[in-house]
Design an enzyme around this catalytic site. Structure first.
Site, PDB file in Angstrom:
ATOM      1  N   GLU A 320       0.792  -1.235   0.000  1.00  0.00           N
ATOM      2  CA  GLU A 320       0.000   0.000   0.000  1.00  0.00           C
ATOM      3  C   GLU A 320       0.825   1.287   0.000  1.00  0.00           C
ATOM      4  O   GLU A 320       0.606   2.158   0.836  1.00  0.00           O
ATOM      5  CB  GLU A 320      -0.933   0.000   1.215  1.00  0.00           C
ATOM      6  CG  GLU A 320      -1.967  -1.084   1.170  1.00  0.00           C
ATOM      7  CD  GLU A 320      -2.895  -1.066   2.384  1.00  0.00           C
ATOM      8  OE1 GLU A 320      -4.111  -1.069   2.167  1.00  0.00           O
ATOM      9  OE2 GLU A 320      -2.395  -1.074   3.527  1.00  0.00           O
TER      10      GLU A 320
HETATM   11  C1  ACM Z   1      -2.300  -5.311   4.219  1.00  0.00           C
HETATM   12  O1  ACM Z   1      -3.385  -5.762   4.633  1.00  0.00           O
HETATM   13  N1  ACM Z   1      -2.156  -4.024   3.978  1.00  0.00           N
HETATM   14  C2  ACM Z   1      -1.179  -6.185   3.992  1.00  0.00           C
END
Ligand code: ACM
Length: 509
Positions: A320
């Site tokens: 992310e």
């Molecule tokens: C995640 O759930 N951002 C690995």
């Protein structure tokens, strides 16, 4: 329900007679090999017995045996997740009562004169003790008995994990000990600690003292924080190791790093520390490859955490990161991975790292089921190993149903059957089955503030994920599982654990 309720379901469990073995007070638990001592002590506590090096041949006893050195050498004793060797197949003609292949295999024979337990490693003996705990009946009042059975068992996958986010809400050492015990109850063998995130940095690293000094005091929403000292971490590693569980630490980079930027201003282009962040947004923080401080930071923190970690793996995060050019992302992931390898460890990262050049053997952890799987499938075909944590199956912080008071719902609602009814080998079409290293549940703690919150989300779904990871595909069946798991509720009650009584099961309480 026919037969004893063992979860995860063993490879083979054969009822031998209707005559149970009746335990006597002070029964001997015989463990001639000192490496069997830990399992023997757990067993002695369970059955009210005493550990001894020998016992009279005709005395009723539990007899724990580790196979001889010739067999033993082929199997790692201390790091179940670290074993890379191809495990030998069952020799042709070997009978169904033989110990199966694998470092964690065990055989358990309950008969009129006692119980014989054979394994190749202390971890295998530990699994046998866990099975015995589930077989034991009559714990209140009358005589305690074990059904006369032969259990021959070994796991399907070598990596059976649970990831815990201790960054969003700090999880105290004593509470993690409870979770580790729960993992052992389900024959899981990897504890993945998500130690850092935007909100906090939870592990004290000698080269970077400001990380916990400035960035561990709170949790999401201003709840109390905390961090693990080197001693705390060593305790957790040892508590886990005694139960056959290896700790994999995660320092999440190059995103999810606000806690680091808050502690060390030199990591931001402005040169100034960022503000503390205690919300639950993701994707807004990042390291900067062009800053000279970044490289030194990555090498320092991964060297330090690797030095504290006896297990073979270190997790670099990688998830992310919004708004970063692919080249810069690849450079930062490459630096983190190189630091881990330079410290003698193997690299694990979330699925996003599959878009960067990877060394063969790198572990790619699949999580976001909304993403295009092509890069992970390609990485697996090119030599990466896939650890499967599909959010809609194994993210145990997802709400059980709409309106459930705890948890999030971005990956959907995850009832017990959702966690159970899926097949790792075919989850990602096109991925070679041999690229699947294992299965890991994950629990993120944005909304989970207490141990009760945590176990309510874990139980009963952890039992489902554990069976997916342990039991052979032809041993898995939802209707059969839901009858076996029903017996666990009373055990969780007896242990004082909070859990969710899923309406999909007729619980025995
Ligand atoms: C995640 O759930 N951002 C690995």
């Amino acid at each position: 329900m026919t037969g004893p309720a063992v979860v995860p379901r063993p490879l083979r469990l054969q009822q031998l007679s209707d005559q149970p073995f009746v335990l006597v007070a002070g029964i001997a638990v015989v463990a001639p090999d000192s490496a069997a001592r830990q399992a023997a002590e757990r067993l002695a506590t369970l059955v009210g017995g005493s550990v001894q090096a020998t016992a009279a041949p005709d005395a009723a006893a539990f007899r724990l045996r580790l196979l001889g050195p010739a067999d033993d050498e082929r199997y790692p004793r201390t790091d179940p997740a670290g074993g890379e060797e191809a495990l030998p197949a069952l020799p042709a003609g070997e009978s169904d009562s033989e110990l199966p292949a694998g470092a964690e295999a065990y055989r358990l024979h309950v008969h009129g004169d006692g119980v014989d337990v054979d394994a190749r490693t202390p971890a295998g003996l530990g699994h046998a003790v866990t099975t015995l705990a589930q077989l034991l009946t009559g714990t209140s009042g009358g005589a305690r008995t074990l059904p006369a059975v032969l259990v021959v068992d070994a796991p399907r996958f070598t990596w059976r994990g649970l990831s815990i986010d201790v960054a969003r809400h700090f999880v105290r050492v004593a509470d993690l000990d409870v979770v580790i015990d729960l993992m052992a109850d389900h024959k899981l063998n990897v504890l993945h600690l998500h130690l850092t995130d935007d909100q906090a940095w939870r592990i004290d690293l000698p080269s970077r003292p400001e990380l916990v000094r400035r960035s561990s005091g709170a949790s999401v929403g201003g709840d109390p924080g905390g961090h693990y000292t080197g001693e705390d971490y060593a305790h957790l590693v040892a508590h886990a190791a005694a139960r056959g569980i290896v700790v994999v630490p995660e320092l999440d980079v190059p995103g999810h790093v606000n806690a680091a930027l808050h502690a060390y201003g030199e990591l931001s282009p402005s040169g100034r520390p960022t503000d503390e962040y205690l919300g639950i947004d993701v994707g807004f923080s990042r390291l900067t490859a062009a800053l000279p401080a970044t490289d030194a930071f990555l090498h320092d923190v991964f060297r330090d955490v690797a030095a504290m970690t006896p297990g073979s793996y270190v997790h670099i995060g990688g998830d992310e990161v919004q708004g970063m050019a692919p080249d810069e992302y690849a450079a930062l992931v490459g630096t983190a991975a190189a630091a881990v390898r330079a410290a003698g460890k193997q690299v694990v990262g979330w699925q996003e790292i599959a878009t960067t050049p990877l060394e063969p053997g790198t572990v790619v952890q699949y999580w976001d089921v909304h993403a295009d799987p092509a890069p992970f499938v390609a990485a697996g075909a090119a030599g990466a190993r896939l650890l499967l944590s599909p959010g809609d199956r194994t993210y145990l912080d997802m709400k059980y149903h709409p309106g459930y008071p705890l948890g999030l719902e971005w990956a959907g609602h995850v009832e017990l059957r959702d966690s159970y009814d899926w097949e790792p080998a075919t989850l990602l079409p096109g991925l070679p089955a041999e690229a699947v290293l294992g299965v890991e549940a994950a629990v993120w703690t944005e909304t989970l503030r207490t141990l009760d919150d945590l176990t309510t989300m874990l139980l009963p779904r952890l039992a489902a994920v554990a069976e997916v990871a342990w039991s052979a595909p032809d041993r898995r069946d939802w209707e059969d599982f839901r009858t076996r798991v029903a017996a666990l509720g009373a055990r969780w009650d007896a242990a004082g654990l909070s859990w969710y009584p899923s309406p999909q099961v007729d619980w025995q309480r």
